[in-house]
Enzyme design. Structure first.
Site, PDB file in Angstrom:
ATOM      1  N   GLU A   1      -1.297   4.282  -7.790  1.00 40.00           N
ATOM      2  CA  GLU A   1      -0.930   5.296  -6.795  1.00 40.00           C
ATOM      3  C   GLU A   1       0.352   5.969  -7.261  1.00 40.00           C
ATOM      4  OE1 GLU A   1      -2.986   5.681  -4.216  1.00 40.00           O
ATOM      5  OE2 GLU A   1      -1.861   6.723  -2.648  1.00 40.00           O
TER       6      GLU A   1
ATOM      7  N   LYS B   1       0.857  -1.192   0.000  1.00 41.79           N
ATOM      8  CA  LYS B   1       0.000   0.000   0.000  1.00 41.79           C
ATOM      9  C   LYS B   1       0.890   1.237   0.000  1.00 41.79           C
ATOM     10  CE  LYS B   1      -4.074   1.931   2.231  1.00 41.79           C
ATOM     11  NZ  LYS B   1      -3.717   3.338   2.190  1.00 41.79           N
TER      12      LYS B   1
END
Ligand code: AMP
Length: 591
Positions: free
Chosen positions: A303, A253
Site C-alpha cells: 500500500e 491496514k
C-alpha cells in the site's frame, strides 16, 4: 477467417437478447467460429478494448472525431450528423442510419476481416501529435465507408469505449469454457488462470493453440498483473482468532492506494488495484524499487502512502490520492514522496510464491527488503490472543490508521478472490455501518420540484452478485448531492443511457432511465434493512413476496462523483452485504 461484418451480426444479436444465458450461448457460438490467430483480438474487441486493459492502450478518439468520420463516410453534413445524434443519443445508431440512407456508394466494397479492422483501430490509437486528428478521421471514415451500416454502428461505438454489449469477464470465461470443451465447468480452471494474468485474449489464444493443458499449467508471469487478493471482514478480535483457528498474523491496514510491483532487472512496472499501469505516475517509487529491493526478478505488492516531509507524518488518503496524476508529477514527488508498505510476495527470481503459505512469502519478502527505507514490510504481529489483537488494533487506530488485516499463516495468495485467509477489521462510527459500500449505478431518476432544472433526481444503485453474474439493486440515492454533482452525474450517465433494462441487471424498482452498469460510487449508510423494493440477496418469504436488502439513509461519500479505480464487477457483492447485515445485528450498530 472472420469478417467484421460477421462479428457485427453477433454483436447485434447480443444486444437484442435480454437473458444472460442467451448471451452466453451467442458468445460461445461467436468464439467457436474464430480462428486461433484472431481469437485474442476478437476477445479484446468484445471487451471494448484493443489490448488487455492493463496495457492501457487508448483510442484517443473524441465524439467530434467520430462525428467527422461519419460525415466523410456518408456524405451527410455535419449539421445532419449532429441533429441525428441529438435525436438518437448514440453515435453508433447515427452512423448506422446515415450509412444506410447515404447516397455515397460503399466506396471500396472491401470486406474487412476482424483482424484488419483491429489493425486499423490500433493504428488510430497509435496516431498522435500534430495532424493526428485528421488522420484518425480518415482512417475511421475509410473503415465505415467500406462496411455495411451495421458495421458502421460498431465502428463508431468501439473507439468511444461505448460498445454496450454488457458482457462481463465472467460471461466471456464461461463462453470460452463452452467453446473449448463443450461444458461450463472448465470455467473454474480458466478463472484461476485469468486471476494470474488478467488477460482474457491471451487465455483464449493459449486455449485455441495449445489446448486445455496449457491453462491447467498456467503460472504467474512478469508484467502480467495478478488480480488482487481481497479481505473478508469480521467485527471483533474474538471472531477473527476463532476463524483463523488460533495463531495468525495481524498487519496494520494503511489507507493509501494499492500498488503491484513487477521488476525484471532494470525494467520496472507498477499496477494499480484495478490493474492499470501507473509506472509513469510514480518515478520516485521506481527509483526506490531499483535502489532498495534486493531481487533481480520479483512481483510483490503493498500500500503506497504519501509522506509529509514537513510534519514527518503520513498524509491521509484524500491527500495521498493526489499523487495519482498524469501531470505535474515532479512537483508532487518533492512535496509528497511515496512510501510503500509491502505486504505480499507473489514471485521471486524464478520461483512462483503464489501457492506458498503466507509465512514463507512474508519471510522471503522481509529478506529482499532488509535495510530498505522507502519500501518497508507492513508492521505486523503474530498472535493467538484476542486481547493482543485488540490492543494492536486500538494502537493502529491511535496512529491514525484505518484498522488491521489479519492473515492466515498457512494460506496461499488467493488471487482475485475475497476469502477468509485475509480478514479486515476497521474502526467504526456510532450509528453508521463501519464500512462503506461500493455500488454500481444502473439507472437514474429525473428531478422534481426545485431539482427539475438539473433533470437529475437521484441514482438507482446495485451490488454485484458474483454467483449469478448479475447486478442486484440495493438503494435509491436521492439526497445529499451538490449542484455540481447533479450536473456531473447527469452528464456522465447520459453518455451510457440504454433503452431498456440491461440483461445483467435484476431490479423491481424502475428508474426514469436505465444506464449500462459501469460507474461505481462509494456510499455510506446507517443500516442495512430488508425491503421488497430491492433485489439484493432476495429471498421468497412464506407469503410469496420476495424480500431483499436495502440501505437506510444512504449518501455518497466524498466530493467527487464516481470511483475511477473500480469496475462494475469490483463493486461490493451481495454476499458481502448479507455478511454485513449479519454483523450489524451482532454489534448492534445504531443503538
Ligand atoms: P478494503 O479496500 O477496505 O476492502 O481493504 C482492502 C485493502 O486494504 C487492500 O486492497 C489494500 O489496498 C489495503 N491494505 C492496506 N494495508 C494492507 C495490508 N497490510 N494487507 C492487505 N491489504 C492492505
Amino acid at each position: 477467417m472472420m469478417l467484421f461484418s460477421e462479428l457485427a451480426e453477433y454483436y447485434d444479436r447480443l444486444e437484442s437478447v435480454s437473458s444472460r444465458l442467451k448471451m452466453i450461448d451467442i458468445t460461445t457460438e461467436l468464439l467457436k467460429s474464430a480462428d486461433e490467430d484472431e481469437i485474442a483480438n476478437i476477445i479484446y474487441m468484445t471487451q471494448g478494448v484493443l489490448a488487455p486493459p492493463f496495457e492501457g492502450v487508448e483510442f484517443g478518439v473524441a465524439e467530434k472525431i467520430v462525428e467527422d468520420a461519419i460525415v466523410v463516410a456518408t456524405g451527410y453534413s455535419k449539421q445532419d450528423v449532429e441533429k441525428d445524434y441529438k435525436k438518437q443519443g448514440d453515435l453508433g445508431l447515427t452512423a448506422q442510419s446515415l450509412r444506410s440512407t447515404s447516397k455515397l456508394k460503399r466506396m471500396n466494397t472491401k470486406n474487412n476481416s476482424v483482424n484488419e479492422v483491429h489493425g486499423v483501430m490500433l493504428g488510430i490509437a497509435r496516431t498522435s501529435g500534430p495532424g493526428s486528428k485528421d488522420a484518425k478521421i480518415k482512417m475511421l471514415a475509410n473503415l465505415m465507408a467500406a462496411g455495411t451500416p451495421l458495421e458502421a454502428k460498431y465502428m463508431a461505438r468501439y473507439p468511444l469505449g461505448q460498445l454496450r454489449l454488457g458482457l462481463g469477464d465472467s460471461t466471456i470465461l464461461e463462453a470460452l469454457s463452452k467453446a473449448s470443451t463443450g461444458e461450463r465447468n472448465f470455467k473454474a480452471e480458466l478463472e484461476r488462470a485469468y486471476n494470474l494474468c488478467s488477460d482474457l485474449g491471451l487465455l483464449g489464444e493459449r486455449l485455441f493453440k495449445d489446448g486445455t493443458k496449457s491453462i491447467e499449467g498456467f503460472r504467474v508471469a512478469l508484467f502480467k498483473p495478478i488480480r488482487p487478493a481481497l479481505a473478508e471482514r469480521l467485527p471483533t478480535a474474538e471472531e477473527i482468532i476463532e476463524r483463523m483457528h488460533g495463531e495468525c498474523a495481524v498487519e496494520q491496514k494503511y489507507d493509501g492506494f494499492r500498488c503491484q510491483v513487477h521488476k525484471d532487472g532494470n525494467k520496472i512496472k507498477l499496477y494499480s488495484r484495478r490493474l492499470e499501469e501507473t509506472t509513469e505516475m510514480f518515478p520516485d517509487m521506481i527509483k526506490a524499487v531499483k535502489d532498495e529491493v534486493k531481487a533481480d526478478r520479483i512481483i510483490f505488492e503493498g500500500e503506497a502512502l504519501a509522506f509529509n516531509e514537513a510534519t514527518n507524518e503520513f498524509f491521509p488518503f484524500q491527500e495521498t490520492i493526489q499523487r495519482k496524476r498524469k501531470h505535474g508529477i515532479e512537483e508532487k514527488v518533492e512535496e509528497m514522496p511515496l512510501h510503500l508498505f509491502a505486504f505480499d510476495l507473489m514471485y521471486l527470481d524464478g520461483e512462483d510464491y503464489i501457492s506458498r503459505p503466507y509465512k514463507d512469502r512474508r519471510n522471503a519478502l522481509e529478506g529482499v527488503l532488509r535495510g530498505s527505507k522507502l519500501i518497508v514490510p507492513s508492521t505486523q504481529i503474530i498472535t493467538s490472543s484476542p486481547k493482543e489483537l485488540e490492543k494492536f488494533f486500538i494502537d493502529s487506530i491511535g496512529d491514525g490508521l484505518e484498522g488491521i488485516v489479519a492473515k492466515d499463516l498457512s494460506a496461499p495468495y488467493v488471487a482475485g478472490a475475497r476469502k477468509f485467509s485475509w480478514i479486515k477489521m476497521k474502526r467504526s462510527y456510532r450509528g453508521e455501518l463501519s464500512d462503506t459500500l461500493d455500488l454500481v449505478i444502473v439507472g437514474y431518476f429525473l428531478g422534481r420540484g426545485s431539482r427539475a432544472e438539473f433533470q437529475f433526481g437521484g441514482l438507482l444503485c446495485a451490488v454485484y452478485n458474483g454467483a449469478k453474474d448479475v447486478f442486484e439493486t440495493i438503494s435509491k440515492i436521492g439526497t445529499g448531492f451538490t449542484e455540481e454533482q447533479m450536473k456531473e452525474f447527469k452528464r456522465m450517465l447520459d453518455g451510457i443511457k440504454v433503452k431498456s433494462k440491461p440483461p445483467r441487471v435484476d431490479a423491481v424498482m424502475e428508474p426514469d432511465f436505465w444506464v449500462y452498469p459501469k460507474y461505481v460510487v462509494t456510499v455510506k449508510a446507517d443500516e442495512i434493512t430488508k425491503s421488497p423494493t430491492h433485489t439484493c440477496g432476495k429471498e421468497r418469504m412464506p407469503d410469496g413476496i420476495e424480500v431483499g436488502y436495502a440501505l437506510r439513509f444512504p449518501r455518497i461519500v466524498g466530493e467527487g462523483t464516481v470511483r475511477q479505480d473500480k469496475s462494475a464487477e469490483e463493486a461490493t457483492t451481495t454476499k458481502e452485504v448479507i455478511e454485513m447485515f449479519r454483523q450489524q445485528k451482532k454489534v448492534g450498530v445504531g443503538d
